[in-house]
Design a protein around this motif. Sequence first.
Motif, short mmCIF file in Angstrom:
data_model
loop_
_atom_site.label_atom_id
_atom_site.label_comp_id
_atom_site.label_asym_id
_atom_site.label_seq_id
_atom_site.Cartn_x
_atom_site.Cartn_y
_atom_site.Cartn_z
N TRP A 1 0.83 -1.21 0.00
CA TRP A 1 0.00 0.00 0.00
C TRP A 1 0.86 1.25 0.00
O TRP A 1 0.58 2.21 -0.72
CB TRP A 1 -0.92 0.00 1.21
N LEU A 2 1.94 1.27 0.78
CA LEU A 2 2.82 2.44 0.82
C LEU A 2 3.48 2.67 -0.54
O LEU A 2 3.63 3.81 -0.98
CB LEU A 2 3.88 2.26 1.90
N ARG A 3 3.85 1.60 -1.20
CA ARG A 3 4.43 1.75 -2.55
C ARG A 3 3.41 2.34 -3.51
O ARG A 3 3.74 3.19 -4.35
CB ARG A 3 4.93 0.41 -3.07
N SER A 4 2.15 1.93 -3.37
CA SER A 4 1.10 2.48 -4.25
C SER A 4 0.86 3.96 -3.99
O SER A 4 0.34 4.66 -4.85
CB SER A 4 -0.20 1.70 -4.05
N GLN A 5 1.27 4.45 -2.80
CA GLN A 5 1.12 5.87 -2.47
C GLN A 5 2.35 6.67 -2.87
O GLN A 5 2.40 7.89 -2.62
CB GLN A 5 0.87 6.03 -0.97
N GLY A 6 3.33 6.01 -3.48
CA GLY A 6 4.52 6.72 -3.94
C GLY A 6 5.53 7.02 -2.86
O GLY A 6 6.37 7.91 -3.03
N VAL A 7 5.49 6.29 -1.73
CA VAL A 7 6.44 6.52 -0.64
C VAL A 7 7.78 5.88 -0.98
O VAL A 7 7.84 4.73 -1.42
CB VAL A 7 5.89 5.95 0.68
N ALA A 8 8.85 6.63 -0.79
CA ALA A 8 10.19 6.12 -1.04
C ALA A 8 10.73 5.44 0.21
O ALA A 8 10.36 5.79 1.33
CB ALA A 8 11.12 7.26 -1.46
N ASP A 9 11.62 4.45 0.00
CA ASP A 9 12.26 3.74 1.11
C ASP A 9 11.21 3.21 2.08
O ASP A 9 11.25 3.47 3.29
CB ASP A 9 13.24 4.67 1.83
N VAL A 10 10.26 2.46 1.55
CA VAL A 10 9.09 2.05 2.35
C VAL A 10 9.46 1.17 3.54
O VAL A 10 8.83 1.26 4.59
CB VAL A 10 8.05 1.33 1.45
N GLU A 11 10.48 0.32 3.38
CA GLU A 11 10.84 -0.57 4.50
C GLU A 11 11.28 0.24 5.71
O GLU A 11 10.84 -0.03 6.84
CB GLU A 11 11.95 -1.53 4.07
N ALA A 12 12.13 1.24 5.48
CA ALA A 12 12.60 2.06 6.60
C ALA A 12 11.48 2.89 7.20
O ALA A 12 11.35 3.01 8.42
CB ALA A 12 13.75 2.96 6.15
N GLN A 13 10.63 3.46 6.34
CA GLN A 13 9.51 4.28 6.83
C GLN A 13 8.56 3.46 7.68
O GLN A 13 8.09 3.90 8.73
CB GLN A 13 8.77 4.90 5.65
N LEU A 14 8.27 2.24 7.23
CA LEU A 14 7.33 1.41 7.97
C LEU A 14 7.94 0.92 9.28
O LEU A 14 7.24 0.81 10.29
CB LEU A 14 6.90 0.21 7.11
N ALA A 15 9.24 0.66 9.28
CA ALA A 15 9.90 0.24 10.52
C ALA A 15 9.83 1.33 11.57
O ALA A 15 9.50 1.08 12.74
CB ALA A 15 11.35 -0.14 10.24
N VAL A 16 10.13 2.57 11.18
CA VAL A 16 10.08 3.68 12.13
C VAL A 16 8.66 3.87 12.66
O VAL A 16 8.46 4.26 13.82
CB VAL A 16 10.58 4.98 11.46
N ALA A 17 7.66 3.60 11.81
CA ALA A 17 6.25 3.75 12.22
C ALA A 17 5.73 2.55 12.99
O ALA A 17 4.54 2.50 13.31
CB ALA A 17 5.39 3.99 10.98
N GLY A 18 6.58 1.58 13.27
CA GLY A 18 6.14 0.41 14.03
C GLY A 18 5.15 -0.46 13.30
O GLY A 18 4.33 -1.13 13.93
N GLY A 19 5.20 -0.45 11.96
CA GLY A 19 4.30 -1.29 11.17
C GLY A 19 2.96 -0.66 10.86
O GLY A 19 2.10 -1.33 10.28
#
Length: 337
Positions: free
Chosen positions: A193-211
């Motif tokens: 879903w984050l990739r579909s929203q155009g977010v870069a470096d999704v793995e790092a962003q999601l990790a910081v957000a706690g999933g």
Amino acid sequence: MLYPWQQDDWQRLAALRERLPHALLLHGQQGIGKRDLALHFAQGLLCETPLADGQPCDRCSACHWFSQGNHPDFTVVRPEALEAGDAAEGDAEAGGSKKKAPSKIIRMEQVRGLIEAVGVGTHRAGLRVVVVYPLDALQTEGANALLKTLEEPPPSTVFLLVTDRIDRVLPTILSRCRQFSVTRPTLAAALDWLRSQGVADVEAQLAVAGGAPLTALHAAEAEEQPLQRWLVSQLGAGAAFDALAAADQLQKLPVPAVLGVLQRWTYDLLALCVGTGAVRYFPKEQAALARCAGATDAHRLQAFAARLVNHRRSESHPLAARLVMESVFLDYRQLFR
């Protein structure tokens, strides 16, 4: 709207329609779409021609009124700070006078207005739906007033209550509600879903957000993200961390944002220090975290984490941001002596 990962939660909610409780408390991690799920369920309850799975049709008069925000049998109670700001932005662009900052709590006047609104009959001879979020933004007086309404609920009225912090909700209110735990999306679903929203470096962003994908999306779009990344890079210095310089650099950031970063960093330090698992929030800072964890101990980290919790209880108070940050950063540096 429903997010792609909410199909299972929707089926569980739809199953409740047959024996609908008068108060439903949706709780779970912040940033996984609880509020949107509650609003979608509210629209489905008010829809005149719902779909087979209970979702709203988006075509009937009730759905049209709901989308326009003027359905006569639907009420939302939330802090002023969470309300749509289109009118305020228009006033600012027109050079309007400076107004008082919107409240971050649900005021007693709002609760009184809600109680008055549900005291009259429904306009459409059907259900009345009330959504309150976040429920933990209620102060004690307002929570007690709402409790009285939940104890003697008006006929044909359904309360959908939403909270990230169920531990902050009065036990008496909890006892009057049917609790509904909203599940966090799987890692694959959140990343897609984050990739579909155009977010870069999704793995790092999601990790910081706690999933939590919505938290990750908001962080990716936030103007203060570069400063937050800078803070993370400085925390890895441990005993060499320049607390006063950091507070000076970050004083324009909201205190909750700074404390949130520090709290997640401390969680990762503890995980490494006690050997309970891998780094959760900052996997790219594994080396810096390992150095810091080796320079302190679990006892100090646990005590510091408890002090951070106390700071977060007053993080929205109108204190001098720089002084708060200096105090917390100096406390952090002491961990490594």
